[in-house]
Design a protein around this motif. Sequence first.
Motif, PDB file in Angstrom:
ATOM      1  N   HIS A  44       0.840  -1.199   0.000  1.00  0.00           N
ATOM      2  CA  HIS A  44       0.000   0.000   0.000  1.00  0.00           C
ATOM      3  C   HIS A  44       0.879   1.254   0.000  1.00  0.00           C
ATOM      4  CE1 HIS A  44       1.077  -0.335   4.234  1.00  0.00           C
ATOM      5  NE2 HIS A  44       0.712   0.929   4.389  1.00  0.00           N
ATOM      6  N   HIS A  46       0.501   5.722   1.079  1.00  0.00           N
ATOM      7  CA  HIS A  46      -0.296   6.819   1.619  1.00  0.00           C
ATOM      8  C   HIS A  46       0.054   8.048   0.786  1.00  0.00           C
ATOM      9  CE1 HIS A  46      -1.345   4.399   5.136  1.00  0.00           C
ATOM     10  NE2 HIS A  46      -0.082   4.013   5.143  1.00  0.00           N
ATOM     11  N   ASP A  47      -0.871   8.470  -0.083  1.00  0.00           N
ATOM     12  CA  ASP A  47      -0.594   9.557  -1.009  1.00  0.00           C
ATOM     13  C   ASP A  47      -0.407  10.900  -0.335  1.00  0.00           C
ATOM     14  OD1 ASP A  47      -0.625   7.845  -3.184  1.00  0.00           O
ATOM     15  OD2 ASP A  47      -2.773   8.155  -3.545  1.00  0.00           O
ATOM     16  N   ASP A 108      -3.857   2.983   0.150  1.00  0.00           N
ATOM     17  CA  ASP A 108      -4.565   2.861  -1.121  1.00  0.00           C
ATOM     18  C   ASP A 108      -4.793   1.409  -1.556  1.00  0.00           C
ATOM     19  OD1 ASP A 108      -2.026   2.004  -1.859  1.00  0.00           O
ATOM     20  OD2 ASP A 108      -1.814   3.409  -3.518  1.00  0.00           O
ATOM     21  N   ASP A 110      -6.378  -1.787  -2.637  1.00  0.00           N
ATOM     22  CA  ASP A 110      -7.760  -2.015  -3.069  1.00  0.00           C
ATOM     23  C   ASP A 110      -8.031  -3.466  -3.460  1.00  0.00           C
ATOM     24  OD1 ASP A 110      -6.376  -2.126  -5.439  1.00  0.00           O
ATOM     25  OD2 ASP A 110      -7.555  -0.601  -6.464  1.00  0.00           O
TER      26      ASP A 110
END
Length: 125
Positions: A44, A46-47, A108, A110
């Motif tokens: 994952h 984290h933007d 993020d 998914d």
Amino acid sequence: MTSEPINLDAALGSFQEFWSPRIVTKINDYDVRIAKVQGEFVWHAHDDTDEFFLVLDGELTISLPDSSVLLRRGDVFVVPRGVQHRPSSADGASILMFEPTGTVNTGDHDGDMPAHVASTAGRAL
């Protein structure tokens, strides 16, 4: 939160679940979270935020797209915002993280979520 000191050993002893962070306190707009980890988390990113890790006990490996970082007790590492990563611990570890309040630990990701991973913005201690 509370005006009393928080003992991290006691806090870690209050739950058993892996990959299910607990919020021990807040500072400004950030949660201070602890977690017990074992096995692999999910890939994952984290933007919108960096992710700070401090290993309290054990060893944590953070896999990155082109490398991995091994963290031992007392080591800190920051994954820059937007960088894909996957924490893991073969033998188990306890970690402390600083994250903006409301940040979901799975970022993020998914895809399918493994049964041992809780997608959460942290739980009260």
